[in-house]
Write an enzyme that holds these catalytic residues in place. Structure first.
Site, PDB file in Angstrom:
ATOM      1  CB  SER A 115      20.206  77.016  35.127  1.00  0.00           C
ATOM      2  OG  SER A 115      20.662  76.139  36.106  1.00  0.00           O
ATOM      3  CG  HIS A 136      20.742  72.362  32.061  1.00  0.00           C
ATOM      4  ND1 HIS A 136      19.446  72.773  31.875  1.00  0.00           N
ATOM      5  CD2 HIS A 136      21.010  72.611  33.366  1.00  0.00           C
ATOM      6  CE1 HIS A 136      18.962  73.246  33.003  1.00  0.00           C
ATOM      7  NE2 HIS A 136      19.894  73.158  33.916  1.00  0.00           N
ATOM      8  CD  GLU A 148      17.082  72.184  28.780  1.00  0.00           C
ATOM      9  OE1 GLU A 148      16.053  72.610  28.267  1.00  0.00           O
ATOM     10  OE2 GLU A 148      17.727  72.838  29.615  1.00  0.00           O
ATOM     11  CG  ASN A 186      16.047  76.370  34.397  1.00  0.00           C
ATOM     12  OD1 ASN A 186      15.357  75.944  35.320  1.00  0.00           O
ATOM     13  ND2 ASN A 186      17.259  75.910  34.157  1.00  0.00           N
TER      14      ASN A 186
HETATM   15  P1  NAD Z   1      25.832  75.163  44.539  1.00  0.00           P
HETATM   16  O1  NAD Z   1      25.728  76.473  45.194  1.00  0.00           O
HETATM   17  O2  NAD Z   1      25.342  73.938  45.264  1.00  0.00           O
HETATM   18  O3  NAD Z   1      27.337  74.859  44.105  1.00  0.00           O
HETATM   19  C1  NAD Z   1      28.139  75.752  43.377  1.00  0.00           C
HETATM   20  C2  NAD Z   1      29.586  75.402  43.691  1.00  0.00           C
HETATM   21  O4  NAD Z   1      30.430  76.163  42.814  1.00  0.00           O
HETATM   22  C3  NAD Z   1      29.978  75.781  45.136  1.00  0.00           C
HETATM   23  O5  NAD Z   1      30.499  74.649  45.793  1.00  0.00           O
HETATM   24  C4  NAD Z   1      31.014  76.876  44.931  1.00  0.00           C
HETATM   25  O6  NAD Z   1      32.020  76.879  45.921  1.00  0.00           O
HETATM   26  C5  NAD Z   1      31.580  76.493  43.562  1.00  0.00           C
HETATM   27  N1  NAD Z   1      32.329  77.561  42.903  1.00  0.00           N
HETATM   28  C6  NAD Z   1      32.028  78.880  42.856  1.00  0.00           C
HETATM   29  N2  NAD Z   1      33.006  79.534  42.199  1.00  0.00           N
HETATM   30  C7  NAD Z   1      33.921  78.609  41.800  1.00  0.00           C
HETATM   31  C8  NAD Z   1      35.156  78.677  41.107  1.00  0.00           C
HETATM   32  N3  NAD Z   1      35.641  79.840  40.674  1.00  0.00           N
HETATM   33  N4  NAD Z   1      35.850  77.532  40.894  1.00  0.00           N
HETATM   34  C9  NAD Z   1      35.363  76.350  41.336  1.00  0.00           C
HETATM   35  N5  NAD Z   1      34.201  76.220  42.011  1.00  0.00           N
HETATM   36  C10 NAD Z   1      33.486  77.339  42.243  1.00  0.00           C
HETATM   37  O7  NAD Z   1      25.062  75.327  43.142  1.00  0.00           O
HETATM   38  P2  NAD Z   1      24.498  74.167  42.187  1.00  0.00           P
HETATM   39  O8  NAD Z   1      23.047  74.001  42.458  1.00  0.00           O
HETATM   40  O9  NAD Z   1      25.403  72.990  42.229  1.00  0.00           O
HETATM   41  O10 NAD Z   1      24.613  74.894  40.764  1.00  0.00           O
HETATM   42  C11 NAD Z   1      25.788  74.852  39.997  1.00  0.00           C
HETATM   43  C12 NAD Z   1      25.471  75.106  38.541  1.00  0.00           C
HETATM   44  O11 NAD Z   1      24.523  74.125  38.089  1.00  0.00           O
HETATM   45  C13 NAD Z   1      24.831  76.472  38.262  1.00  0.00           C
HETATM   46  O12 NAD Z   1      25.274  76.935  37.019  1.00  0.00           O
HETATM   47  C14 NAD Z   1      23.350  76.136  38.234  1.00  0.00           C
HETATM   48  O13 NAD Z   1      22.605  77.056  37.486  1.00  0.00           O
HETATM   49  C15 NAD Z   1      23.381  74.782  37.560  1.00  0.00           C
HETATM   50  N6  NAD Z   1      22.213  73.933  37.786  1.00  0.00           N
HETATM   51  C16 NAD Z   1      21.608  73.915  39.017  1.00  0.00           C
HETATM   52  C17 NAD Z   1      20.492  73.094  39.205  1.00  0.00           C
HETATM   53  C18 NAD Z   1      19.795  73.054  40.546  1.00  0.00           C
HETATM   54  O14 NAD Z   1      18.670  72.561  40.624  1.00  0.00           O
HETATM   55  N7  NAD Z   1      20.414  73.530  41.615  1.00  0.00           N
HETATM   56  C19 NAD Z   1      20.015  72.291  38.159  1.00  0.00           C
HETATM   57  C20 NAD Z   1      20.681  72.307  36.932  1.00  0.00           C
HETATM   58  C21 NAD Z   1      21.780  73.145  36.757  1.00  0.00           C
END
Ligand code: NAD
Length: 303
Positions: A115, A136, A148, A186
């Site tokens: 993000s 993204h 993005e 963001n």
């Molecule tokens: P989340 O907490 O739902 O999921 C993250 C996952 O990553 C978890 O299941 C965790 O176990 C896993 N993980 C952590 N370390 C790891 C590793 N070493 N190897 C493999 N898996 C691993 O979070 P999310 O909301 O899915 O966010 C994930 C990414 O997407 C982040 O970079 C976040 O900034 C980005 N993002 C989030 C959103 C949102 O609205 N939540 C929107 C766009 C982008």
């Protein structure tokens, strides 16, 4: 195209779902089988819901699920592209990009769904900076139409073209933005969410009154607290820290109340508790959170 998705949380699961639905072979990785299975269960529930609504045939659901292979441990993999969607943490992502560089074919593209974190920094952890790019997606991935696309300083035109075409194949509208902290989405959204939390912290309004003002007054489909809970408060805090450090500007300082919620493990909808209380992890809103670690906010939030 074979797509490795790293991280099977809200975003990784959604990306795996749209990729498999678009006909890609998908390998879904997280830290162990339990987390991969949790991601697969959510994907199955989402696809079942689409079948129930008549938007997807049972045969297409089964075909999409059949294209997803669980990968509980990262290992050598024959993928055309890896899309990293692990927790928003720079150290963790740099380590993952080093591993992905070792484990994928030299011509594979390494994309991050980050993000806010610098794509140039992630690229520098690999031996193939030309093939590293930001891709993204938005939450929830199956419903949101935007991707993005962010080039690092060394990203090649060929890498950009492949990722742009993949986003279109996933039914998304790609928009290219520059590699600045928080990109566009963001940088604009998160200071607004943080300001709403400051307004709560200072007692200007309650969670519900502030959400109602922004929903009815600004025509936002979700109020800032509902949206912050939906994004994940840990993710919001990480993004604000990247903005704060990246621009060296105090206007991005995260509200202490947000930090305290994250310290408490109240991460929003995904843990069942954030600014609202949910029926369970990933459930629906039951009511406004009644207890707050901050006295002012507790008094006003329950008023
Ligand atoms: P989340 O907490 O739902 O999921 C993250 C996952 O990553 C978890 O299941 C965790 O176990 C896993 N993980 C952590 N370390 C790891 C590793 N070493 N190897 C493999 N898996 C691993 O979070 P999310 O909301 O899915 O966010 C994930 C990414 O997407 C982040 O970079 C976040 O900034 C980005 N993002 C989030 C959103 C949102 O609205 N939540 C929107 C766009 C982008």
């Amino acid at each position: 195209m074979r797509v490795l998705v790293v991280g099977a949380g809200q975003m990784g699961g959604g990306i795996a779902q749209v990729a498999a639905s678009a006909g890609n072979e998908v390998l879904l990785n997280d830290r162990g089988l339990e987390l991969v299975d949790r991601g697969l269960r959510t994907i199955t529930q989402n696809l079942n819901r689409a079948v129930d609504k008549g938007k997807l045939s049972p045969a297409d659901r089964d075909a999409a699920l059949g294209r997803i292979t669980p990968m509980p441990e990262l290992e050598k993999v024959d993928a055309d592209i890896a899309i990293e969607a692990a927790t928003e943490n720079e150290t963790l992502k740099i380590a993952l990009f080093k591993r992905l560089d070792e484990l994928t074919p030299p011509d594979a593209i390494l994309a991050s769904n980050t993000s806010s974190i610098s794509i140039t920094k992630l690229a520098a952890a690999t031996s193939r900076p030309g093939s590293v790019i930001g891709m993204h997606y938005f939450n929830p991935v199956p419903a949101m139409k935007l991707v993005e696309i962010i080039r690092g300083i060394a990203t090649t035109q060929a890498t950009y073209e492949v990722v742009r075409e993949l986003a279109v194949a996933h039914g998304k509208t790609p928009v290219e933005v520059r590699n600045f902290p928080g990109f566009v989405s963001n940088r604009v959204l998160c200071p607004m969410l943080n300001e709403a939390i400051f307004a709560l912290y200072e007692g200007v309004g309650t969670v519900e009154s502030i959400d109602t003002v922004m929903r009815l007054g600004m025509n936002h489909p979700m109020g800032p607290f509902e949206l912050a809970d939906f994004i994940g408060l840990d993710t919001l805090l990480s993004i604000l820290r990247v903005l704060y450090d990246g621009f060296n500007d105090s206007k991005y300082r995260p509200c202490p109340l947000l930090r305290e919620y994250v310290d408490a493990g109240w991460l929003g909808r995904k843990t069942g508790k954030g600014f609202y209380q949910y029926s369970g992890p990933g459930g629906s809103i039951v009511r406004e959170q009644q207890s707050s670690p901050n006295g002012v906010a507790a008094a006003t939030a329950t008023a």
